[in-house]
Every structure is written in C-alpha cells, then in structure tokens.
Design a protein around this motif. Structure first.
Motif, PDB file in Angstrom:
ATOM      1  N   ARG A 191       3.487 -28.709 138.655  1.00 40.56           N
ATOM      2  CA  ARG A 191       3.086 -30.121 138.583  1.00 40.56           C
ATOM      3  C   ARG A 191       4.367 -30.940 138.606  1.00 40.56           C
ATOM      4  O   ARG A 191       4.987 -31.180 137.572  1.00 40.56           O
ATOM      5  CB  ARG A 191       2.315 -30.383 137.284  1.00 40.56           C
ATOM      6  CG  ARG A 191       0.936 -29.773 137.337  1.00 40.56           C
ATOM      7  CD  ARG A 191       0.174 -29.922 136.054  1.00 40.56           C
ATOM      8  NE  ARG A 191      -1.184 -29.445 136.222  1.00 40.56           N
ATOM      9  CZ  ARG A 191      -1.972 -29.078 135.228  1.00 40.56           C
ATOM     10  NH1 ARG A 191      -1.548 -29.137 133.978  1.00 40.56           N
ATOM     11  NH2 ARG A 191      -3.198 -28.665 135.477  1.00 40.56           N
ATOM     12  N   LEU A 256       5.247 -23.865 131.836  1.00 42.01           N
ATOM     13  CA  LEU A 256       5.711 -25.232 132.135  1.00 42.01           C
ATOM     14  C   LEU A 256       4.550 -26.084 132.621  1.00 42.01           C
ATOM     15  O   LEU A 256       4.426 -27.257 132.289  1.00 42.01           O
ATOM     16  CB  LEU A 256       6.832 -25.197 133.192  1.00 42.01           C
ATOM     17  CG  LEU A 256       8.178 -24.624 132.733  1.00 42.01           C
ATOM     18  CD1 LEU A 256       9.150 -24.526 133.891  1.00 42.01           C
ATOM     19  CD2 LEU A 256       8.787 -25.490 131.622  1.00 42.01           C
ATOM     20  N   ARG A 260       2.269 -29.994 130.892  1.00 36.38           N
ATOM     21  CA  ARG A 260       2.060 -31.289 131.545  1.00 36.38           C
ATOM     22  C   ARG A 260       0.614 -31.449 131.976  1.00 36.38           C
ATOM     23  O   ARG A 260       0.158 -30.743 132.892  1.00 36.38           O
ATOM     24  CB  ARG A 260       2.991 -31.368 132.757  1.00 36.38           C
ATOM     25  CG  ARG A 260       2.885 -32.632 133.533  1.00 36.38           C
ATOM     26  CD  ARG A 260       3.944 -32.697 134.609  1.00 36.38           C
ATOM     27  NE  ARG A 260       5.259 -33.000 134.061  1.00 36.38           N
ATOM     28  CZ  ARG A 260       6.402 -32.828 134.702  1.00 36.38           C
ATOM     29  NH1 ARG A 260       6.409 -32.358 135.929  1.00 36.38           N
ATOM     30  NH2 ARG A 260       7.549 -33.131 134.144  1.00 36.38           N
ATOM     31  N   ARG A 267       7.095 -34.854 129.789  1.00 36.36           N
ATOM     32  CA  ARG A 267       8.068 -33.769 129.601  1.00 36.36           C
ATOM     33  C   ARG A 267       8.075 -33.406 128.130  1.00 36.36           C
ATOM     34  O   ARG A 267       8.198 -34.281 127.268  1.00 36.36           O
ATOM     35  CB  ARG A 267       9.466 -34.265 129.989  1.00 36.36           C
ATOM     36  CG  ARG A 267       9.951 -33.806 131.332  1.00 36.36           C
ATOM     37  CD  ARG A 267      11.249 -34.501 131.659  1.00 36.36           C
ATOM     38  NE  ARG A 267      12.307 -34.057 130.771  1.00 36.36           N
ATOM     39  CZ  ARG A 267      13.023 -32.954 130.983  1.00 36.36           C
ATOM     40  NH1 ARG A 267      12.784 -32.205 132.027  1.00 36.36           N
ATOM     41  NH2 ARG A 267      13.989 -32.603 130.153  1.00 36.36           N
ATOM     42  N   LYS A 268       7.925 -32.128 127.841  1.00 38.72           N
ATOM     43  CA  LYS A 268       7.929 -31.702 126.435  1.00 38.72           C
ATOM     44  C   LYS A 268       8.914 -30.566 126.265  1.00 38.72           C
ATOM     45  O   LYS A 268       9.362 -29.976 127.255  1.00 38.72           O
ATOM     46  CB  LYS A 268       6.535 -31.200 126.044  1.00 38.72           C
ATOM     47  CG  LYS A 268       5.486 -32.270 125.975  1.00 38.72           C
ATOM     48  CD  LYS A 268       4.206 -31.668 125.445  1.00 38.72           C
ATOM     49  CE  LYS A 268       3.029 -32.548 125.791  1.00 38.72           C
ATOM     50  NZ  LYS A 268       1.812 -31.797 125.904  1.00 38.72           N
ATOM     51  N   TRP A 296      16.613 -11.217 141.956  1.00 32.94           N
ATOM     52  CA  TRP A 296      17.526 -11.004 143.078  1.00 32.94           C
ATOM     53  C   TRP A 296      18.534  -9.902 142.785  1.00 32.94           C
ATOM     54  O   TRP A 296      18.940  -9.163 143.688  1.00 32.94           O
ATOM     55  CB  TRP A 296      18.210 -12.322 143.479  1.00 32.94           C
ATOM     56  CG  TRP A 296      17.234 -13.196 144.211  1.00 32.94           C
ATOM     57  CD1 TRP A 296      16.644 -14.332 143.751  1.00 32.94           C
ATOM     58  CD2 TRP A 296      16.682 -12.954 145.509  1.00 32.94           C
ATOM     59  NE1 TRP A 296      15.750 -14.822 144.679  1.00 32.94           N
ATOM     60  CE2 TRP A 296      15.760 -13.999 145.773  1.00 32.94           C
ATOM     61  CE3 TRP A 296      16.854 -11.975 146.473  1.00 32.94           C
ATOM     62  CZ2 TRP A 296      15.025 -14.086 146.956  1.00 32.94           C
ATOM     63  CZ3 TRP A 296      16.124 -12.049 147.662  1.00 32.94           C
ATOM     64  CH2 TRP A 296      15.231 -13.093 147.888  1.00 32.94           C
ATOM     65  N   PHE A 311      23.796 -13.615 148.035  1.00 32.55           N
ATOM     66  CA  PHE A 311      22.703 -14.585 147.837  1.00 32.55           C
ATOM     67  C   PHE A 311      22.395 -14.721 146.342  1.00 32.55           C
ATOM     68  O   PHE A 311      22.164 -15.830 145.847  1.00 32.55           O
ATOM     69  CB  PHE A 311      21.451 -14.116 148.602  1.00 32.55           C
ATOM     70  CG  PHE A 311      20.293 -15.079 148.515  1.00 32.55           C
ATOM     71  CD1 PHE A 311      20.400 -16.373 149.003  1.00 32.55           C
ATOM     72  CD2 PHE A 311      19.083 -14.696 147.947  1.00 32.55           C
ATOM     73  CE1 PHE A 311      19.335 -17.271 148.919  1.00 32.55           C
ATOM     74  CE2 PHE A 311      18.011 -15.575 147.866  1.00 32.55           C
ATOM     75  CZ  PHE A 311      18.139 -16.864 148.354  1.00 32.55           C
ATOM     76  N   GLY A 315      22.853 -18.198 144.361  1.00 33.54           N
ATOM     77  CA  GLY A 315      21.667 -18.700 143.652  1.00 33.54           C
ATOM     78  C   GLY A 315      21.956 -18.854 142.163  1.00 33.54           C
ATOM     79  O   GLY A 315      21.589 -19.850 141.541  1.00 33.54           O
ATOM     80  N   MET A 319      21.713 -22.308 140.164  1.00 34.73           N
ATOM     81  CA  MET A 319      20.751 -22.442 139.062  1.00 34.73           C
ATOM     82  C   MET A 319      21.442 -22.685 137.731  1.00 34.73           C
ATOM     83  O   MET A 319      20.897 -23.355 136.860  1.00 34.73           O
ATOM     84  CB  MET A 319      19.839 -21.210 139.015  1.00 34.73           C
ATOM     85  CG  MET A 319      18.761 -21.284 140.088  1.00 34.73           C
ATOM     86  SD  MET A 319      17.621 -19.916 140.027  1.00 34.73           S
ATOM     87  CE  MET A 319      18.347 -18.818 141.202  1.00 34.73           C
TER      88      MET A 319
END
Ligand SMILES: NC(=O)c1ccc[n+]([C@@H]2O[C@H](COP(=O)([O-])OP(=O)(O)OC[C@H]3O[C@@H](n4cnc5c(N)ncnc54)[C@H](OP(=O)(O)O)[C@@H]3O)[C@@H](O)[C@H]2O)c1
Length: 349
Positions: A191, A256, A260, A267-268, A296, A311, A315, A319
């Motif tokens: 969401r 997550l 919502r 946002r919590k 990965w 990769f 990544g 992140m």
C-alpha cells in the motif's frame, strides 16, 4: 508557532475592532455584535507561489480556506498552470527545504500574513505501480531468454538446448519465483503512500534491474557453466537460505501492509507479530531489506556466479542507504521508537 500570522480577515460578521483578540486556540476571536445575531466569520489566507529557482511569482491565491491542505492548494495552482499537474509539484516553505506533504494543513504551517510557498517542478511523473511492473517484468522475461537459449546468444549449435546441470534449472525457478512474487506483491500487497515517481527514474531503474538480470543469466545458463564447488550440499544450503529469506521478506511485506488501512497514508512503528519471520523487527528497522539481501546471498552461493555476488553487493549498498534513511525518519517521528533496532543488520549497521 504563531497561527495568527497567516490569517487575513477577508469577511467577518462584526469586523475587527476592540473585540478582536486571540482565542484559546491562538486564532483571532471575533467579538459577537450586541444587537444583531452575528454572521459567521470567515477567515481566509492569501497564498503566493514563487518559483524556487528564480523567485518569480507564479500564482497568487487570495481566498484560501485556513484548513485547506497542500493537496488542495496544488489543485488550485494547476488551474492557472495546467502543465504542472499536482503530482509534478513540490511546494516548500523554503526554496531549498523539504517538500510539504499533501496532507499538511495551511493553518498549521508556520507561515506569514501572506503565506509564501516555493514551487519546484518534479518533472513528468509515472505511477509507482507501472514503474515496479516494468522493473520486475523485465528481469523475469530476460532471464528466460537466456535459460531457453534463444538464437543469437550462445551460438547456433546451442539454440534451444537445455543445460545438463540441475542447479541451472533450480536457479531459473528461484529467479522466476522471486520476480513473480514481487510483481504479485506490487499488485496485491503493498500500500504505497506515493502515487507517482519521476519518469526519468524508470530508465535508471530498468537499466539496473534488466542489465544485471541479463549479465547473471548469461553466465548461469552458459553452455560452459560449471556447477558450484561443493556440489549438491552447497546447492541445498543455498536453497534453504533463499527459501527462508523469501518467506521472511513476504512476511514483512504483509506486516507492513497491515500497519496501513486501505486508502490511507498512515505510518506506524512496525512491531513483531505472531509470525516468527517478523521477529526480526526486534533488531532492525527494515527486515524486508535484510531478507532481500539474504535471498540474493543464497542465490549467489547456489550459482557460485560472480555477477550474482556483485548484484547482491550493489543491492545491499543501496538498501543500506535507504534503511538508514528510514531508520532516521522513525527516530525523528516516533519518540518511543525501540532503541535496540539498527537499520538493516542486527547490532552492526
Ligand atoms: N534487489 C534490490 O536491489 C531491491 C531494492 C529495493 C527494494 N527491493 C525489494 O522491494 C521491496 C519493496 O521495496 P520498498 O523500498 O518499497 O520497501 P519499503 O519502503 O519498506 O516499503 C514496502 C511497503 O510498506 C510500506 N511501509 C513501509 N514502512 C511503513 C510504515 N512504517 N507504516 C506503514 N507502511 C509502511 C511502504 O509504503 P510507502 O509507499 O509509504 O513507502 C510500501 O508500500 C523490498 O522489501 C525488497 O524486497 C529490492
């Protein structure tokens, strides 16, 4: 914050005079007329919008309701400048400051008698869902081209041949599963709070995802590919890491999502649930990224392929940057944020 500063009495029942003072909420209080029943006072803001770069005045709105949101002001601005639809607009209190949120309310902002907002054009926008679908469908499709060894990749004699190594087929299943999962999550789980992102980002992101997918797939599906050093044992261990991390990643995305309510931007603070995969929330702010990196790493161990390791590294770096930013926002937004948490790696990073 002086809320009076931005209030301009445009039309008021009794009119300002000795009776005009401050109410308990800090807003101007209009004294009621003694003889006649007072007409309800209406107070308006004046909002001027300047170009954040040149300071040129772009628009003047002279009767804006105090409880108007930034989203509503963007809509009013679009009426005079249709080329800048609301998703393209960034409105700020300071030319170099942060963008105001769509849900910010005018009368709650620290603005002057005439509120001055600075405008920046965010450029052409594209919906997040379209972005994600394009980003993720690409690697899925590209990898399969190499897996099926379509012509013009490995030489004519290998066209549509199949690898004799089990790990190559397993890798294809894992890679496809990962991106199908991401596509389905984009459509049915996440969401998002932002509807759009700049169009130019899609070129950057697709180059990254599609390019790496082609590079990894080329080597893993190559007719001369050699299976990992420790054979089946290494593959089994890697598969276990991959599956656990995929389940973990999915569990965090569900957790997550449950924070919502549909259609909101709430946002919590995320907390662990009954699902053990979410217990990583005890130690990190973004366990979905931790699990993503883990997947990965599992894939890199399984295929023992350098482009996969690179990769994973790129990544992980990206992140980590995002996780640090999200962690900082949580600390800023929530005073009672759990102190034990780190951004992405428990106790370390
Ligand atoms: N391999 C790679 O290089 C790479 C890179 C990035 C992501 N990914 C994968 O893509 C997934 C999604 O990435 P993302 O960056 O969008 O993850 P994210 O920022 O953690 O967000 C996931 C979803 O949860 C929502 N959310 C996050 N925190 C929330 C909170 N405190 N309260 C309510 N909702 C909240 C987000 O909404 P908002 O719209 O408000 O943020 C979004 O819809 C990652 O988990 C990862 O698996 C992979």
């Amino acid at each position: 914050m002086d809320l009076n500063m931005g209030m301009v009495a445009r039309e008021a029942g009794p009119g300002p005079g000795p009776g005009l003072g401050l109410g308990l909420n800090g807003l101007p209080r209009i004294a009621p007329a003694k003889t006649k029943k007072p007409k309800k006072a209406v107070l308006f803001f004046e909002v001027e919008i300047l170009d954040a770069k040149t300071r040129e005045k772009l628009c003047f709105l002279d009767k804006v309701e105090p409880h108007a949101t930034i989203a509503e002001i963007k809509n009013l601005f679009t009426k005079t400048h249709p080329q800048w639809y609301p998703a393209r607009q960034s409105l700020r209190l300071d030319p170099k400051g942060k963008s105001l949120k769509d849900e910010d309310v005018l009368q709650k902002l620290p603005v002057g008698t005439t509120a001055t907002l600075y405008f920046r054009d965010l450029g052409a926008q594209i919906s997040w869902v379209t972005v994600f679908l394009t980003e993720y469908a690409g690697p899925l499709f590209i990898y399969l081209l190499f897996y099926f060894r379509v012509p013009f990749i490995y030489g004519h004699k290998y066209d549509f041949t199949s690898s004799r190594h089990t790990v190559v087929h397993l890798a294809c299943i894992c890679h496809s599963f990962h991106y199908i999962k991401r596509l389905l999550e984009t459509l049915f789980v996440h969401r998002f709070s932002h509807g759009t992102m700049p169009l130019r980002n899609i070129f950057k992101n697709c180059t990254y995802y599609w390019g790496f997918a082609a590079w990894m797939a080329y080597y893993i599906n190559h007719p001369l590919y050699t299976p990992p050093t420790y054979g089946a044992q290494q593959v089994k261990l890697a598969l276990a890491i991959f599956v656990i991390c995929q389940l973990g990643n999915f569990s965090i995305h569900m957790a997550l999502r449950d924070l919502r309510p549909a259609g909101s931007k709430t946002r919590k603070i995320p907390y662990p649930t009954k699902n053990p995969f979410t217990w990583l929330f005890l130690l990190v702010s973004c366990p979905n990224y931790t699990y993503e990196v883990g997947s990965w790493i599992g894939f890199a161990i399984m295929t023992q392929c350098l482009p996969v390791a690179l990769f994973s590294l790129v990544g992980f770096t990206q992140m980590t940057i995002w996780a640090k930013g999200k962690h900082r926002s949580y600390l800023k937004e929530f005073r009672d944020y759990p102190p034990l948490r780190m951004p992405i790696i428990p106790f370390l990073l």
